[in-house]
Write a protein that holds these residues in place. Sequence first.
Motif, PDB file in Angstrom:
ATOM      1  N   LYS A   1      -3.107   3.540   2.951  1.00  0.00           N
ATOM      2  CA  LYS A   1      -2.586   2.555   2.009  1.00  0.00           C
ATOM      3  C   LYS A   1      -1.627   3.227   1.039  1.00  0.00           C
ATOM      4  O   LYS A   1      -1.772   4.408   0.716  1.00  0.00           O
ATOM      5  N   SER A   2      -0.643   2.473   0.571  1.00  0.00           N
ATOM      6  CA  SER A   2       0.432   3.032  -0.244  1.00  0.00           C
ATOM      7  C   SER A   2      -0.061   3.644  -1.548  1.00  0.00           C
ATOM      8  O   SER A   2       0.554   4.565  -2.080  1.00  0.00           O
ATOM      9  N   GLU A   3      -1.192   3.151  -2.080  1.00  0.00           N
ATOM     10  CA  GLU A   3      -1.707   3.674  -3.345  1.00  0.00           C
ATOM     11  C   GLU A   3      -2.008   5.171  -3.264  1.00  0.00           C
ATOM     12  O   GLU A   3      -1.913   5.890  -4.262  1.00  0.00           O
TER      13      GLU A   3
ATOM     14  N   TRP B   1      -1.722   9.228  -5.815  1.00  0.00           N
ATOM     15  CA  TRP B   1      -2.898   9.924  -6.327  1.00  0.00           C
ATOM     16  C   TRP B   1      -2.567  11.378  -6.646  1.00  0.00           C
ATOM     17  O   TRP B   1      -1.824  12.040  -5.897  1.00  0.00           O
TER      18      TRP B   1
ATOM     19  N   ASN C   1       1.961  -0.653   2.535  1.00  0.00           N
ATOM     20  CA  ASN C   1       1.778  -1.513   1.367  1.00  0.00           C
ATOM     21  C   ASN C   1       1.099  -2.798   1.835  1.00  0.00           C
ATOM     22  O   ASN C   1       1.745  -3.681   2.390  1.00  0.00           O
TER      23      ASN C   1
ATOM     24  N   THR D   1      -0.012  -5.232   0.193  1.00  0.00           N
ATOM     25  CA  THR D   1       0.301  -6.448  -0.575  1.00  0.00           C
ATOM     26  C   THR D   1       1.594  -7.093  -0.101  1.00  0.00           C
ATOM     27  O   THR D   1       1.923  -8.203  -0.519  1.00  0.00           O
TER      28      THR D   1
END
Length: 285
Positions: A92-94, A98, A114, A116
Motif C-alpha cells: 500500500k502507498s502509505e 514510513w 494507492n 483510495t
Amino acid sequence: MAEIKAIFIILVLTLVSLVLIPLQWIAIRLRLPVQRKLPHVWHLVATRLVGIRIREEGAPADDRPLLIASNHASWVDITVVGSLMPLSFIAKSEVSGWPIFGLFAKLQRTVFVNRTRRTETGQVADTIATRMAAGDAMVLFAEGTSNDGNCVLPFRSALLGAATRAVANGNGSSVWVQPLSVAYQGFYGLPMGRAHRPHVAWYGDMELAGHLWGIFRHGALDVIVRWGTPVLVDGTTDRKVLTRQLENQVRAMTIASLLQKPVDSGELEPSEFFSNAEKTAKAGA
C-alpha cells in the motif's frame, strides 16, 4: 539480557544497512542485476540475527513471469519471505512514507498501490506486469491487510489482475501465479498457540515501534512456509475464479501449518478452477 540482545540486533542491522543501502542505490540507478540480490542478503542477515527459524515446504516456481500470492499476518512476513529468494513486494502507498521502512521498501523496488484511487489500479497492474515480464518475482499480500495470524482473510482480486493483464499486454502467452502460506508455529521452541500468536502478528492499531522492539527482544520464532501449486494463467483465465483458487490453497496450507498436520491435497487443487492453459500443460506433462 533481552534488552541487550535487542540493542545488539539493532546495532548489527544498522551496520549491515549502512553497507548495503548505498550499494543497492547504485545498483538500482545503474540497473545492475545485483539489485535483486542485495535485499535478499539483508533479509537473510535479519532472520538469523533475530532468531527466526524457517521451515520451507515445496519450492518456488522456476518459470517466469511469476506472481506470488501470500497471506499476511505481520511486517515480519516481509523479512521471512524476503529471505527465501530474490523478489520484490507490492504494498500500500502509505508504506512509502514510513520512517526507515519506507526507505527499505523503495530499495527493495516495491510497487506501491494507492487503494483510495481505484482509477490507478490498471496503471499499477501494468507496472507489475512489466516487472514480471522483466523477470522479477513479485509478492502480493492478497488479503490487502494483515490479521491476527490465526486465519486467512478473503483475497482481493483487483491486483491479481496484473497476471491476466501481463498476458493481454503481450508480455508472453501465459503467466505463473503461485500461492504461498506463512504461518507462525512456535516461540522459543514451544507451540505458539492462538493466544500467543499476536506476539508476532501486527494488525489493527498496534504501534509499530513497540511491536518491532518486542520482536527484537523475544525473537526465536518458528515459521513454516508452504509453497502451493503454481497456476498457469492465460487470456481465458477468470480473475475472480483465480482469486478463489489461490485463497483456497493458501487457507488450506495455513490451517494445516497452524494445526501442525499435513495439507489436505483435495483442498489444494479443485479441478474446476484450472485455466485452459494449465489443463493443456498438465495434459502434455
